[in-house]
Design a protein around this motif. Structure first.
Motif, PDB file in Angstrom:
ATOM      1  N   MET A   1      24.182 -18.156  12.153  1.00  0.00           N
ATOM      2  CA  MET A   1      23.664 -18.064  10.787  1.00  0.00           C
ATOM      3  C   MET A   1      22.182 -18.440  10.757  1.00  0.00           C
ATOM      4  SD  MET A   1      25.607 -19.852   7.609  1.00  0.00           S
ATOM      5  CE  MET A   1      27.324 -19.376   7.698  1.00  0.00           C
ATOM      6  N   ARG A   2      21.851 -19.541  11.430  1.00  0.00           N
ATOM      7  CA  ARG A   2      20.453 -19.986  11.443  1.00  0.00           C
ATOM      8  C   ARG A   2      19.534 -18.926  12.037  1.00  0.00           C
ATOM      9  NH1 ARG A   2      21.023 -26.249  13.703  1.00  0.00           N
ATOM     10  NH2 ARG A   2      22.092 -27.069  11.863  1.00  0.00           N
ATOM     11  N   PHE A   3      19.948 -18.367  13.177  1.00  0.00           N
ATOM     12  CA  PHE A   3      19.073 -17.408  13.860  1.00  0.00           C
ATOM     13  C   PHE A   3      19.040 -16.062  13.157  1.00  0.00           C
ATOM     14  CE2 PHE A   3      19.585 -20.433  17.407  1.00  0.00           C
ATOM     15  CZ  PHE A   3      18.249 -20.621  17.717  1.00  0.00           C
TER      16      PHE A   3
ATOM     17  N   LEU B   1      15.656 -28.845   6.534  1.00  0.00           N
ATOM     18  CA  LEU B   1      15.074 -29.862   5.664  1.00  0.00           C
ATOM     19  C   LEU B   1      16.062 -31.006   5.499  1.00  0.00           C
ATOM     20  CD1 LEU B   1      12.452 -30.007   3.993  1.00  0.00           C
ATOM     21  CD2 LEU B   1      13.737 -29.032   2.087  1.00  0.00           C
ATOM     22  N   ARG B   2      15.660 -32.217   5.878  1.00  0.00           N
ATOM     23  CA  ARG B   2      16.581 -33.347   5.789  1.00  0.00           C
ATOM     24  C   ARG B   2      15.942 -34.560   5.108  1.00  0.00           C
ATOM     25  NH1 ARG B   2      20.372 -32.815  11.140  1.00  0.00           N
ATOM     26  NH2 ARG B   2      21.239 -30.826  10.458  1.00  0.00           N
ATOM     27  N   PRO B   3      16.219 -34.698   3.825  1.00  0.00           N
ATOM     28  CA  PRO B   3      15.700 -35.859   3.101  1.00  0.00           C
ATOM     29  C   PRO B   3      16.450 -37.121   3.516  1.00  0.00           C
ATOM     30  CG  PRO B   3      16.549 -34.148   1.599  1.00  0.00           C
ATOM     31  CD  PRO B   3      17.019 -33.815   2.970  1.00  0.00           C
TER      32      PRO B   3
ATOM     33  N   VAL C   1      11.117 -32.422   8.273  1.00  0.00           N
ATOM     34  CA  VAL C   1      11.070 -30.963   8.359  1.00  0.00           C
ATOM     35  C   VAL C   1      11.259 -30.623   9.831  1.00  0.00           C
ATOM     36  CG1 VAL C   1       9.619 -28.911   8.069  1.00  0.00           C
ATOM     37  CG2 VAL C   1       9.517 -30.761   6.375  1.00  0.00           C
ATOM     38  N   ARG C   2      12.433 -30.102  10.134  1.00  0.00           N
ATOM     39  CA  ARG C   2      12.782 -29.773  11.528  1.00  0.00           C
ATOM     40  C   ARG C   2      12.655 -28.278  11.736  1.00  0.00           C
ATOM     41  NH1 ARG C   2      19.136 -30.195  13.568  1.00  0.00           N
ATOM     42  NH2 ARG C   2      18.917 -28.754  15.324  1.00  0.00           N
ATOM     43  N   GLU C   3      11.938 -27.877  12.782  1.00  0.00           N
ATOM     44  CA  GLU C   3      11.877 -26.450  13.126  1.00  0.00           C
ATOM     45  C   GLU C   3      13.300 -26.052  13.516  1.00  0.00           C
ATOM     46  OE1 GLU C   3      11.299 -22.634  14.237  1.00  0.00           O
ATOM     47  OE2 GLU C   3      12.215 -24.065  15.613  1.00  0.00           O
TER      48      GLU C   3
ATOM     49  N   LEU D   1      14.554 -25.702  22.248  1.00  0.00           N
ATOM     50  CA  LEU D   1      15.657 -25.668  23.213  1.00  0.00           C
ATOM     51  C   LEU D   1      16.874 -24.936  22.675  1.00  0.00           C
ATOM     52  CD1 LEU D   1      15.293 -29.289  24.606  1.00  0.00           C
ATOM     53  CD2 LEU D   1      15.209 -27.198  25.978  1.00  0.00           C
ATOM     54  N   TYR D   2      16.896 -24.683  21.368  1.00  0.00           N
ATOM     55  CA  TYR D   2      18.072 -24.077  20.753  1.00  0.00           C
ATOM     56  C   TYR D   2      18.174 -22.572  20.965  1.00  0.00           C
ATOM     57  CZ  TYR D   2      19.760 -28.271  18.439  1.00  0.00           C
ATOM     58  OH  TYR D   2      20.298 -29.506  18.193  1.00  0.00           O
ATOM     59  N   VAL D   3      17.099 -21.969  21.465  1.00  0.00           N
ATOM     60  CA  VAL D   3      17.100 -20.511  21.636  1.00  0.00           C
ATOM     61  C   VAL D   3      18.134 -20.069  22.682  1.00  0.00           C
ATOM     62  CG1 VAL D   3      15.661 -18.606  22.489  1.00  0.00           C
ATOM     63  CG2 VAL D   3      14.729 -20.230  20.845  1.00  0.00           C
TER      64      VAL D   3
ATOM     65  N   GLY E   1      14.066 -32.990  16.135  1.00  0.00           N
ATOM     66  CA  GLY E   1      14.506 -33.066  14.744  1.00  0.00           C
ATOM     67  C   GLY E   1      15.999 -33.339  14.658  1.00  0.00           C
ATOM     68  N   ASP E   2      16.753 -32.728  15.551  1.00  0.00           N
ATOM     69  CA  ASP E   2      18.202 -32.982  15.581  1.00  0.00           C
ATOM     70  C   ASP E   2      18.458 -34.465  15.806  1.00  0.00           C
ATOM     71  OD1 ASP E   2      20.986 -32.354  15.743  1.00  0.00           O
ATOM     72  OD2 ASP E   2      20.832 -32.588  17.918  1.00  0.00           O
ATOM     73  N   ILE E   3      17.742 -35.037  16.740  1.00  0.00           N
ATOM     74  CA  ILE E   3      17.990 -36.431  17.118  1.00  0.00           C
ATOM     75  C   ILE E   3      17.526 -37.403  16.037  1.00  0.00           C
ATOM     76  CG2 ILE E   3      17.470 -38.212  18.828  1.00  0.00           C
ATOM     77  CD1 ILE E   3      17.107 -35.824  20.858  1.00  0.00           C
TER      78      ILE E   3
HETATM   79  C1  IPM Z   1      23.018 -30.371  13.218  1.00  0.00           C
HETATM   80  C2  IPM Z   1      24.119 -30.282  14.226  1.00  0.00           C
HETATM   81  C3  IPM Z   1      23.976 -28.969  14.985  1.00  0.00           C
HETATM   82  C4  IPM Z   1      22.631 -28.994  15.682  1.00  0.00           C
HETATM   83  C5  IPM Z   1      25.105 -28.678  15.983  1.00  0.00           C
HETATM   84  C6  IPM Z   1      26.450 -28.748  15.318  1.00  0.00           C
HETATM   85  C7  IPM Z   1      24.897 -27.372  16.668  1.00  0.00           C
HETATM   86  O1  IPM Z   1      24.103 -31.377  15.070  1.00  0.00           O
HETATM   87  O2  IPM Z   1      22.999 -29.549  12.288  1.00  0.00           O
HETATM   88  O3  IPM Z   1      22.166 -31.253  13.348  1.00  0.00           O
HETATM   89  O4  IPM Z   1      22.531 -29.490  16.813  1.00  0.00           O
HETATM   90  O5  IPM Z   1      21.678 -28.508  15.101  1.00  0.00           O
END
Ligand code: IPM
Ligand code: MN
Length: 350
Positions: free
Chosen positions: A92-94, A102-104, A128-130, A135-137, A244-246
């Motif tokens: 969906m994202r790609f 966006l994570r408040p 604001v996460r790209e 690495l997600y590609v 951004g995920d972390i």
């Molecule tokens: C998030 C989740 C996802 C991500 C996973 C479920 C693929 O951890 O939305 O942060 O890593 O982006």
């Protein structure tokens, strides 16, 4: 005014969270004079187990016609990790090019934070996460897999266009947020000397276009430290997909946990997908124990995005009241109320 919303309740406790979210959204619509026309889609782990289908291309084409997507949770204990993520969420994202995540991170009064001596005045920033590169590609591969000489390569993809649009969004977002007018770039320029060189160069270029915004830079490791020690320093933080995920899971914890943390995956000017950022929490399924506030807050973000900021503010205010005046805890099963009772409380303060 009527908006078209695709609803994907998903797995586990997703449906019960989304039920409360929609209850609140419909009530706000009545007060503010707009309607939400919802169409439900079955995608998720459960659906995959039954049909072998993730998110078919035909459905993706349909999704493009909506104003927004409202998602519960995707994840199933019997499906190997990685499959649903790739087949549904990341697809969906790609495919919809939802290039901003966006994570408040906001601590509401009355909510416990694990950070000692910090309160609502200290914890109020947005990451604001790209959301479409890095690495997600999925770039990379194996060489000599399964042998002692195996090589596994996973590459971080950073394009000028992708980085520029993300940074520009962050500057614009910081400007219209009107809080501290401060944008912090989070990277790792001392080690990732190609990727974050590009990020830093574009960041500095754009900074000249936004003289009213103070800019700052932190390496990601140090940023983790400051987020715990001095969260009040931050206003808007912009970073790549992996970092951004972390850092947003850290953010979720300091704002009171997954019970309240919401996020948006957006294609600015186009469609957005809004979700509670926690997982499907299968062990609580159907017990009325899960906290619906994260889904309700995701609903508020969705309203703001589609052009109903007053409705969004009503929800945020109601959530703040409920946290302050009623809930014992934001943790599942410890709220002092059931999932639907928390939804009812929010309705009361709308
Ligand atoms: C998030 C989740 C996802 C991500 C996973 C479920 C693929 O951890 O939305 O942060 O890593 O982006
Ligand atoms: Mn995550």
């Amino acid at each position: 005014m009527a908006y078209k919303i695709a609803v994907v309740p998903g797995d586990g406790t997703g449906p019960e969270q989304v039920r409360e979210g929609l209850k609140v959204l419909q009530a706000v619509g009545e007060k503010e004079g707009f309607k939400l026309e919802t169409v439900e889609y079955p995608f998720g782990g459960e659906h995959y187990m039954k049909t072998g289908e993730f998110l078919p291309d035909a459905a993706l084409d349909e999704l493009k016609e909506f104003d927004a997507i409202y998602l519960g949770a995707i994840g199933h204990p019997d499906v190997k990790p990685g499959i649903l993520e790739k087949g549904i969420l990341l697809k969906m994202r790609f495919e919809l090019d939802l290039y901003i995540n966006l994570r408040p991170v906001k601590l509401y009064p009355g909510v416990d934070t694990p950070l000692k001596n910090k309160g609502p005045d200290d914890i109020d920033f947005v990451v604001v996460r790209e959301n479409s590169e890095g690495l997600y590609v999925g770039a990379g591969g194996f060489i000599k897999k399964g042998t002692p000489d195996e090589i596994a390569i996973q590459e971080s993809i950073n394009t000028y266009k992708g980085v520029e649009r993300c940074l520009r969004y962050a500057f614009e977002y910081c400007r219209q947020r009107k809080k501290k007018n401060k944008l912090t770039l989070c990277g790792k320029t001392n080690v990732l000397t190609y990727a974050f060189d590009l990020w830093e160069r574009i960041f500095n270029q754009l900074s000249a276009e936004y003289p009213e915004i103070e800019t700052d830079y932190d390496h990601v490791d140090a940023l983790n430290m400051w987020l715990v020690k001095n969260p009040e320093w931050f206003d808007v933080i912009v970073t790549d997909n992996m970092f951004g995920d972390i850092i947003t899971d850290l953010g979720a914890m300091i704002q009171g946990g997954m019970g309240i943390a919401a996020g948006g995956n957006i294609n600015p000017g186009g469609i957005g997908m809004f979700e509670p950022i926690g997982g499907s929490a299968p062990k609580y399924t159907g017990q009325g124990k899960i906290n619906p506030l994260a889904a309700i807050c995701a609903g508020a973000m969705m309203l703001d995005y589609i052009g109903e900021p007053h409705g969004a503010a009503r929800i945020e205010n109601a959530v703040a009241q409920v946290c302050e005046k009623h809930l014992q805890s934001l943790a599942a099963g410890e709220m002092g109320y059931s999932t639907s009772e928390v939804g009812d409380l929010v309705l009361k303060y709308l």
